[in-house]
Design an enzyme around this catalytic site. Structure first.
Site, mmCIF file in Angstrom:
data_model
loop_
_atom_site.group_PDB
_atom_site.id
_atom_site.type_symbol
_atom_site.label_atom_id
_atom_site.label_comp_id
_atom_site.label_asym_id
_atom_site.label_seq_id
_atom_site.Cartn_x
_atom_site.Cartn_y
_atom_site.Cartn_z
ATOM 1 N N PRO A 91 38.249 35.307 47.527
ATOM 2 C CG PRO A 91 35.989 34.759 47.326
ATOM 3 C CD PRO A 91 37.334 34.465 46.752
ATOM 4 C CD GLU A 118 31.208 25.864 44.368
ATOM 5 O OE1 GLU A 118 31.205 26.353 45.504
ATOM 6 O OE2 GLU A 118 30.653 26.398 43.386
ATOM 7 N NE ARG A 156 48.357 53.603 37.818
ATOM 8 C CZ ARG A 156 48.650 54.456 38.767
ATOM 9 N NH1 ARG A 156 49.072 54.010 39.948
ATOM 10 N NH2 ARG A 156 48.530 55.755 38.574
ATOM 11 C CG ASP A 171 47.502 58.641 39.672
ATOM 12 O OD1 ASP A 171 47.158 59.746 39.245
ATOM 13 O OD2 ASP A 171 47.854 57.697 38.965
HETATM 14 N N1 ADE Z 1 37.827 34.944 43.246
HETATM 15 C C1 ADE Z 1 36.487 35.082 43.300
HETATM 16 N N2 ADE Z 1 36.140 36.237 43.850
HETATM 17 C C2 ADE Z 1 37.310 36.884 44.175
HETATM 18 C C3 ADE Z 1 37.623 38.116 44.783
HETATM 19 N N3 ADE Z 1 36.685 38.964 45.204
HETATM 20 N N4 ADE Z 1 38.918 38.433 44.964
HETATM 21 C C4 ADE Z 1 39.884 37.576 44.577
HETATM 22 N N5 ADE Z 1 39.642 36.395 44.000
HETATM 23 C C5 ADE Z 1 38.368 36.034 43.797
#
Ligand code: ADE
Length: 245
Positions: A91, A118, A156, A171
């Site tokens: 994230p 973690e 794709r 698309d």
């Molecule tokens: N691992 C945990 N959450 C994630 C996300 N939102 N994007 C990519 N990898 C992740």
């Protein structure tokens, strides 16, 4: 295109990828998925791949050595001189979008690194990762679903993966416009009729209507995209007219 996925849950990747259009593309030999179990590279007699974080804190951290060995096993099997890009799913990464899918679809080989717990020991990330990628501002339990999402979006775009060569082009997000609404039989469903213009057989009028619907949708739902769309004079006129109403 060859995808390699370093993961603690290889079945999740195999099961997720072998269905539907991506599965068909694998059968056709257009792409392949090599799910590599990081646990197979454990350096511990209990097959462990995680340990407590230095400095304390909750959860466990994936250790550097098994991840690095899993990576090296993939690289040693690749004949090309060029080192493949390694995409770490996190994230904290750059948020994935269609432009990134297009750019990545030009690669021959891609390695995805999926974390759990973690996170992964920073030192191995520094050594092997070329791109950190997020699929959105929320936290998942691991990188497997993000890797599947990104592989699907890339697949794709590859030649021959979609049956109708046109559909990728038209698309949503192609050229930063959302797709126009689609209708199929019957002509009337529960009192709701298909827009008459689509039954007219007048190709040019249908195209014009679809373009306008795309513009209306994008303006209503994702006005941020319009700034990056390449709009014709007619498009701009149409949008200006919408403002007047
Ligand atoms: N691992 C945990 N959450 C994630 C996300 N939102 N994007 C990519 N990898 C992740």
């Amino acid at each position: 295109m060859r995808f390699h996925v370093l993961t603690l849950f290889p079945d999740m990747i195999r099961n997720g990828f072998q269905t539907s259009i991506t599965g068909r593309a694998v059968e056709k030999g257009l792409l392949s998925v090599n799910a590599v179990n990081i646990r197979d590279f454990s350096v511990n007699k209990h097959n462990r791949v995680d340990d407590y974080p230095y400095g304390g804190g909750a959860g466990m951290v994936m250790q550097a050595e098994p991840v690095c060995r899993a990576y090296e096993s993939v690289v040693s099997g690749i004949s090309s001189e060029k080192k493949p890009r390694v995409l770490y799913m996190t994230p904290q990464g750059k948020v994935f979008n269609q432009r990134m899918a297009e750019e990545l679809s030009g690669e021959e080989e891609l390695i995805f690194l999926c974390g759990h717990y973690e996170g992964i020991d920073e030192r191995v990330l520094e050594e092997i990762v070329t791109d950190e990628v997020s699929i959105g501002d929320y936290v998942l339990t691991g990188g497997e679903l993000p890797a599947l999402v990104i592989m699907d979006a890339i697949s794709r775009l590859l030649d021959g993966v979609l049956h109708n060569g046109e559909s990728a082009e038209f698309d949503s997000f192609h050229d930063n416009l959302l797709e126009y609404p689609q209708y199929s039989r019957p002509e009337e469903w529960r009192g709701k009729k298909v827009p008459a213009i689509l039954l007219s057989g007048h190709h040019a009028n249908v195209e014009k209507w679809r373009r306008e619907q795309s513009l209306i949708r994008t303006k209503e739902r994702r006005p941020d995209l319009l700034e990056h769309a390449s709009l014709t004079k007619e498009d701009k006129k149409f949008l200006a007219k919408l403002e007047e109403v």
